[in-house]
Design a protein around this motif. Structure first.
Motif, short mmCIF file in Angstrom:
data_model
loop_
_atom_site.label_atom_id
_atom_site.label_comp_id
_atom_site.label_asym_id
_atom_site.label_seq_id
_atom_site.Cartn_x
_atom_site.Cartn_y
_atom_site.Cartn_z
N ALA A 1 0.86 -1.19 0.00
CA ALA A 1 0.00 0.00 0.00
C ALA A 1 0.89 1.24 0.00
N ARG A 2 0.34 2.34 -0.48
CA ARG A 2 1.09 3.60 -0.51
C ARG A 2 0.11 4.76 -0.42
N TYR A 3 0.47 5.75 0.41
CA TYR A 3 -0.36 6.95 0.50
C TYR A 3 -0.35 7.71 -0.83
N GLY A 4 -1.40 8.50 -1.05
CA GLY A 4 -1.47 9.34 -2.23
C GLY A 4 -0.61 10.59 -2.11
N ARG A 5 -0.51 11.33 -3.18
CA ARG A 5 0.35 12.52 -3.22
C ARG A 5 -0.05 13.57 -2.19
N GLU A 6 -1.32 13.61 -1.86
CA GLU A 6 -1.78 14.62 -0.91
C GLU A 6 -1.32 14.31 0.53
N THR A 7 -0.78 13.13 0.74
CA THR A 7 -0.43 12.68 2.09
C THR A 7 1.06 12.45 2.29
N ARG A 8 1.75 11.94 1.28
CA ARG A 8 3.18 11.61 1.43
C ARG A 8 3.99 12.84 1.81
N TRP A 9 4.88 12.70 2.76
CA TRP A 9 5.60 13.88 3.24
C TRP A 9 6.44 14.56 2.15
N PRO A 10 7.08 13.85 1.22
CA PRO A 10 7.84 14.59 0.20
C PRO A 10 6.96 15.50 -0.66
N THR A 11 5.77 15.02 -1.03
CA THR A 11 4.90 15.84 -1.87
C THR A 11 4.23 16.96 -1.07
N VAL A 12 4.01 16.72 0.22
CA VAL A 12 3.51 17.80 1.09
C VAL A 12 4.57 18.89 1.20
N ALA A 13 5.83 18.50 1.38
CA ALA A 13 6.92 19.47 1.46
C ALA A 13 7.03 20.25 0.15
N LEU A 14 6.90 19.55 -0.97
CA LEU A 14 6.98 20.21 -2.27
C LEU A 14 5.91 21.28 -2.40
N ALA A 15 4.69 20.97 -1.97
CA ALA A 15 3.60 21.94 -2.06
C ALA A 15 3.91 23.18 -1.23
N ASP A 16 4.51 22.98 -0.05
CA ASP A 16 4.88 24.12 0.80
C ASP A 16 5.99 24.96 0.17
N LEU A 17 6.94 24.30 -0.49
CA LEU A 17 8.09 25.00 -1.05
C LEU A 17 7.69 25.89 -2.22
N GLY A 18 6.69 25.47 -2.98
CA GLY A 18 6.18 26.34 -4.03
C GLY A 18 6.43 25.85 -5.43
N SER A 19 5.91 26.60 -6.38
CA SER A 19 5.90 26.17 -7.78
C SER A 19 7.26 26.21 -8.46
N ASP A 20 8.25 26.83 -7.80
CA ASP A 20 9.58 26.87 -8.40
C ASP A 20 10.46 25.72 -7.93
N TRP A 21 9.82 24.70 -7.35
CA TRP A 21 10.55 23.50 -6.92
C TRP A 21 10.01 22.28 -7.66
N GLU A 22 10.91 21.33 -7.94
CA GLU A 22 10.56 20.02 -8.48
C GLU A 22 11.00 18.95 -7.48
N LEU A 23 10.45 17.75 -7.61
CA LEU A 23 10.70 16.69 -6.64
C LEU A 23 11.10 15.40 -7.32
N VAL A 24 12.12 14.75 -6.76
CA VAL A 24 12.47 13.38 -7.13
C VAL A 24 12.29 12.53 -5.87
N GLU A 25 11.30 11.64 -5.90
CA GLU A 25 11.05 10.76 -4.76
C GLU A 25 11.88 9.49 -4.89
N GLU A 26 12.72 9.24 -3.90
CA GLU A 26 13.59 8.05 -3.90
C GLU A 26 13.43 7.30 -2.59
N GLY A 27 12.22 6.85 -2.31
CA GLY A 27 11.95 6.06 -1.12
C GLY A 27 11.74 4.60 -1.48
N LEU A 28 12.55 3.72 -0.91
CA LEU A 28 12.46 2.29 -1.19
C LEU A 28 12.16 1.54 0.10
#
Length: 209
Positions: free
Chosen positions: A26-53
């Protein structure tokens, strides 16, 4: 100018919910995962590479999950697969507390030291034209729930990690965040984060950056 954040970690970076039954993915959706939550806070001038294994360690092949769980190999692959990046977060060490590794808290920290050495090497800093590192210490492990046998003895050792990680961050000039000051693991399995904790951590990481 767009900046890129890479979040390198294990199942808690991947977004795995608390385990109620082994073997169920199972995996949380984008609205919940901490990396994507952090990305939303950082703003539109940031991109994200998720590397969680899920299962990834700081420095060891896992005898049951495979050699690819070695985070030092994984970090090299990630840094050569993506880029350029501007910020790298590292949150590992929980899986190194598994009973079958038999590590002390200092042994877990030694693996983190290796990751910081890789990240700060001339090879990778040059490849990415320089990037910052945020070292995140995972919160305490609770020995309860369906995977408690795997983490036998982990609770006491996990309580010793934060000052060791803080010292390593200071030595390598990295930023430091003690996740345990913001969240704790779920009571369901004692290791993974519930949805609220994922979101809180995402906000804390963004603030630290």
């Amino acid at each position: 100018m767009t900046k890129t954040l890479m979040t390198f970690g294990d199942s808690n970076t991947h977004g795995t919910p608390p385990i109620q039954k082994r073997g169920v993915y199972a995996r949380y959706g984008r609205e919940t995962r901490w990396p994507t939550v952090a990305l939303a806070d950082l703003g539109s001038d940031w991109e994200l590479v998720e590397e969680g294994l899920p299962g990834r360690t700081a420095a060891y092949a896992d005898p049951t999950m495979g050699p690819h769980m070695n985070g030092q190999l994984g970090l090299r692959i990630a840094l050569e697969s993506h880029g350029p990046i501007d910020v790298l977060t590292i949150m590992l060490g929980t899986n190194d507390l598994k009973a079958h590794f038999g590590l002390t808290a200092e042994g877990v920290a030694a693996g983190i030291a290796g990751l910081l050495a890789i990240a700060n090497s001339e090879e990778y800093q040059t490849r990415h034209s320089g990037f910052e590192v945020l070292l995140i210490c995972p919160p305490l492990v609770l020995e309860q729930g369906p995977i408690s046998d795997v983490f036998y003895g982990a609770a006491a050792k996990s309580a010793q990690l934060a000052p060791l990680y803080a010292g390593l961050a200071a030595h390598w000039g990295a930023k430091f965040l003690d996740a345990g000051q913001h969240i704790g693991p779920s009571q369901i399995d004692g290791v993974h984060f519930d949805a609220d904790a994922q979101i809180k951590l995402g906000h804390a990481v963004a603030a630290a950056l």
